[in-house]
Design an enzyme around this catalytic site. Sequence first.
Site, PDB file in Angstrom:
ATOM      1  N   LYS A  83       0.814  -1.222   0.000  1.00 38.69           N
ATOM      2  CA  LYS A  83       0.000   0.000   0.000  1.00 38.69           C
ATOM      3  C   LYS A  83       0.846   1.269   0.000  1.00 38.69           C
ATOM      4  O   LYS A  83       0.334   2.345  -0.280  1.00 38.69           O
ATOM      5  CB  LYS A  83      -1.018  -0.005   1.136  1.00 38.69           C
ATOM      6  CG  LYS A  83      -0.560   0.418   2.475  1.00 38.69           C
ATOM      7  CD  LYS A  83      -1.788   0.807   3.295  1.00 38.69           C
ATOM      8  CE  LYS A  83      -1.432   0.985   4.747  1.00 38.69           C
ATOM      9  NZ  LYS A  83      -2.556   1.543   5.502  1.00 38.69           N
ATOM     10  N   ASP A  84       2.129   1.151   0.311  1.00 35.21           N
ATOM     11  CA  ASP A  84       3.003   2.321   0.258  1.00 35.21           C
ATOM     12  C   ASP A  84       3.617   2.538  -1.124  1.00 35.21           C
ATOM     13  O   ASP A  84       4.396   3.477  -1.312  1.00 35.21           O
ATOM     14  CB  ASP A  84       4.124   2.182   1.293  1.00 35.21           C
ATOM     15  CG  ASP A  84       3.593   2.272   2.712  1.00 35.21           C
ATOM     16  OD1 ASP A  84       2.584   2.968   2.918  1.00 35.21           O
ATOM     17  OD2 ASP A  84       4.176   1.635   3.610  1.00 35.21           O
ATOM     18  N   ARG A 134      -8.195   8.814   4.388  1.00 34.18           N
ATOM     19  CA  ARG A 134      -9.127   7.742   4.014  1.00 34.18           C
ATOM     20  C   ARG A 134      -9.896   7.247   5.248  1.00 34.18           C
ATOM     21  O   ARG A 134     -11.123   7.142   5.226  1.00 34.18           O
ATOM     22  CB  ARG A 134      -8.321   6.590   3.394  1.00 34.18           C
ATOM     23  CG  ARG A 134      -9.089   5.324   3.131  1.00 34.18           C
ATOM     24  CD  ARG A 134      -8.173   4.221   2.618  1.00 34.18           C
ATOM     25  NE  ARG A 134      -7.155   3.836   3.601  1.00 34.18           N
ATOM     26  CZ  ARG A 134      -7.379   3.047   4.639  1.00 34.18           C
ATOM     27  NH1 ARG A 134      -8.576   2.522   4.828  1.00 34.18           N
ATOM     28  NH2 ARG A 134      -6.413   2.757   5.495  1.00 34.18           N
ATOM     29  N   ARG A 135      -9.158   6.989   6.327  1.00 34.45           N
ATOM     30  CA  ARG A 135      -9.831   6.508   7.546  1.00 34.45           C
ATOM     31  C   ARG A 135     -10.684   7.609   8.149  1.00 34.45           C
ATOM     32  O   ARG A 135     -11.831   7.384   8.539  1.00 34.45           O
ATOM     33  CB  ARG A 135      -8.778   6.066   8.567  1.00 34.45           C
ATOM     34  CG  ARG A 135      -8.068   4.804   8.152  1.00 34.45           C
ATOM     35  CD  ARG A 135      -6.891   4.461   9.065  1.00 34.45           C
ATOM     36  NE  ARG A 135      -6.252   3.233   8.621  1.00 34.45           N
ATOM     37  CZ  ARG A 135      -4.963   2.964   8.762  1.00 34.45           C
ATOM     38  NH1 ARG A 135      -4.157   3.840   9.338  1.00 34.45           N
ATOM     39  NH2 ARG A 135      -4.473   1.818   8.330  1.00 34.45           N
ATOM     40  N   ARG A 152       1.774  10.730  13.881  1.00 33.61           N
ATOM     41  CA  ARG A 152       2.807  10.229  12.965  1.00 33.61           C
ATOM     42  C   ARG A 152       3.797   9.357  13.714  1.00 33.61           C
ATOM     43  O   ARG A 152       3.769   9.248  14.918  1.00 33.61           O
ATOM     44  CB  ARG A 152       3.563  11.397  12.302  1.00 33.61           C
ATOM     45  CG  ARG A 152       2.843  12.116  11.170  1.00 33.61           C
ATOM     46  CD  ARG A 152       2.572  11.279   9.935  1.00 33.61           C
ATOM     47  NE  ARG A 152       3.633  10.387   9.510  1.00 33.61           N
ATOM     48  CZ  ARG A 152       4.654  10.714   8.741  1.00 33.61           C
ATOM     49  NH1 ARG A 152       4.771  11.939   8.294  1.00 33.61           N
ATOM     50  NH2 ARG A 152       5.556   9.825   8.389  1.00 33.61           N
ATOM     51  N   ARG A 158       3.654   5.251  17.631  1.00 34.69           N
ATOM     52  CA  ARG A 158       2.205   5.501  17.761  1.00 34.69           C
ATOM     53  C   ARG A 158       1.627   4.845  19.003  1.00 34.69           C
ATOM     54  O   ARG A 158       0.790   5.421  19.697  1.00 34.69           O
ATOM     55  CB  ARG A 158       1.461   4.984  16.535  1.00 34.69           C
ATOM     56  CG  ARG A 158       1.705   5.869  15.350  1.00 34.69           C
ATOM     57  CD  ARG A 158       1.019   5.328  14.125  1.00 34.69           C
ATOM     58  NE  ARG A 158       1.553   6.036  12.987  1.00 34.69           N
ATOM     59  CZ  ARG A 158       0.857   6.378  11.926  1.00 34.69           C
ATOM     60  NH1 ARG A 158      -0.408   6.042  11.830  1.00 34.69           N
ATOM     61  NH2 ARG A 158       1.420   7.036  10.960  1.00 34.69           N
ATOM     62  N   CYS A 249      -0.842   8.094  -1.667  1.00 39.14           N
ATOM     63  CA  CYS A 249      -1.043   7.572  -0.317  1.00 39.14           C
ATOM     64  C   CYS A 249      -1.814   8.573   0.539  1.00 39.14           C
ATOM     65  O   CYS A 249      -2.256   8.254   1.617  1.00 39.14           O
ATOM     66  CB  CYS A 249       0.291   7.218   0.322  1.00 39.14           C
ATOM     67  SG  CYS A 249       1.389   8.625   0.519  1.00 39.14           S
TER      68      CYS A 249
HETATM   69  C1  DPM Z   1      -0.389   4.554   3.695  1.00 36.89           C
HETATM   70  C2  DPM Z   1      -1.304   5.051   4.632  1.00 36.89           C
HETATM   71  C3  DPM Z   1      -0.799   4.687   5.887  1.00 36.89           C
HETATM   72  C4  DPM Z   1       0.431   3.981   5.674  1.00 36.89           C
HETATM   73  C5  DPM Z   1      -2.569   5.815   4.313  1.00 36.89           C
HETATM   74  C6  DPM Z   1      -3.840   4.979   4.454  1.00 36.89           C
HETATM   75  C7  DPM Z   1      -1.439   4.986   7.208  1.00 36.89           C
HETATM   76  C8  DPM Z   1      -1.100   6.342   7.761  1.00 36.89           C
HETATM   77  C9  DPM Z   1      -1.676   6.563   9.123  1.00 36.89           C
HETATM   78  C10 DPM Z   1      -0.461   4.652   2.235  1.00 36.89           C
HETATM   79  N1  DPM Z   1       0.649   3.952   4.339  1.00 36.89           N
HETATM   80  O1  DPM Z   1      -3.829   3.800   4.814  1.00 36.89           O
HETATM   81  O2  DPM Z   1      -4.932   5.538   4.206  1.00 36.89           O
HETATM   82  O3  DPM Z   1      -2.345   5.702   9.708  1.00 36.89           O
HETATM   83  O4  DPM Z   1      -1.426   7.623   9.676  1.00 36.89           O
HETATM   84  C11 DPM Z   1       1.442   1.828   6.556  1.00 36.89           C
HETATM   85  C12 DPM Z   1       1.067   0.845   7.526  1.00 36.89           C
HETATM   86  C13 DPM Z   1       1.317  -0.416   6.919  1.00 36.89           C
HETATM   87  C14 DPM Z   1       1.829  -0.163   5.651  1.00 36.89           C
HETATM   88  C15 DPM Z   1       0.553   1.102   8.877  1.00 36.89           C
HETATM   89  C16 DPM Z   1      -0.954   1.326   8.969  1.00 36.89           C
HETATM   90  C17 DPM Z   1       1.188  -1.813   7.518  1.00 36.89           C
HETATM   91  C18 DPM Z   1       0.113  -2.687   6.954  1.00 36.89           C
HETATM   92  C19 DPM Z   1       0.222  -3.200   5.532  1.00 36.89           C
HETATM   93  C20 DPM Z   1       1.366   3.354   6.701  1.00 36.89           C
HETATM   94  N2  DPM Z   1       1.915   1.198   5.480  1.00 36.89           N
HETATM   95  O5  DPM Z   1      -1.651   1.569   7.990  1.00 36.89           O
HETATM   96  O6  DPM Z   1      -1.452   1.236  10.118  1.00 36.89           O
HETATM   97  O7  DPM Z   1       1.130  -3.977   5.160  1.00 36.89           O
HETATM   98  O8  DPM Z   1      -0.674  -2.844   4.772  1.00 36.89           O
END
Ligand code: DPM
Length: 369
Positions: A83-84, A134-135, A152, A158, A249
Amino acid sequence: MMNSKIVIGSRKSELAMVQTHWVKERLIEHHRNLQVEIVGISTIGDKNLEVSLQKIGEKSVFTKELEHALEEGEVDLVVHSLKDIPSKLPHGMTLAAICQREDPSDVVVMRSDISDRSLGNLAEGSIIGTSSVRRTAQLRVRFPSLVFRSIRGNLNTRMRKLESGDGEVKFSAIVLAAAGLKRLGWTDRISNVLQSDVCMHAAGQGALAVECLSTNTGVLELVHCLRHMETTLCCVAERAVLRQLDGGCSAPVAVHANLQDNQHLCLSAGTWSLDGQQKIVLSDSCTISDLNNVKDIKEDVGSGDVGVVGITGVSDRRFCDEYVGVYAGVLSSQMAEAENLGDSLARRMLEQGAGTILSEAKRHSALSS
Ligand code: DPM
């Protein structure tokens, strides 16, 4: 065996390292004599811990430095959370493997002293930490009495901010991806799992991806054992939506795909205004042809011990086929079907005004964060 040593690049956070070690272990299981070195690399996303993702504004906040190391030949492959990874990869890069997905859901983690609560029964004005628009957009409409604030830092940071506060801000709960918590062994901290009718996840959430230079046929062959067909098809459809909507993202775009009866690919996708009041959520499905004939995604190359360098059929077209950056292997026609499903769903969303909602949301989040 020709060259039996590879170097894997990874972000340095604990989660990134756990994920990279998982990939290393799977590779060693399949290639017994392989030696694997892991190199930790910092990214802009890791360095700017106090600035929100929207403000950094780059779609590739977590990937750029790792891709640079690939280009320079410092590492052979890199491991990321899918997702990143932006829906458009830089020229010359490919996603050589998408691994079996963990639970893609988002979850709520309550502060320890109120762990028996849920979002529905928190006091009015309680602060929920997430930096994901998104959330926030999806949860704001459902829980209008709660306040959503940016948080952050990596997962460890966190969790600490949740328990001890962040300066003046005292969080009651944070929203995270289930996958990250599970990989770090913190499943017991999950208070509620958010079902997709409450909060749809991000494209590719819960899946790990291996990126390499698209010309590196040795790595493409080596990582075949990691590829997971169902996850790959779902994620290609999800990423196609993201690309078509030009979401990065930091865009309020959410999706959910699943494969039913090894045949029907079902996809939902949505976009929201930042306050969640306006939304466009659509679903569609398609039949993926001949999947039963592609019994094992790993069958198209030899198994067992393989050299890192050296592969026949380099000029074979299948080595060039890519769908939203994902290397196709034997799945070209099925991946095209998955990609079309995502593309056409997103085009319908655009016809219904998703473009205006998204550009407004992006403009506002850039101003306010
Ligand atoms: C991206 C987002 C976030 C990450 C945006 C989204 C969360 C940012 C936040 C694109 N990357 O999801 O809408 O919560 O402030 C990220 C996480 C993981 C991969 C952590 C998470 C782990 C899970 C996985 C950060 N990137 O989302 O809690 O492998 O998908």
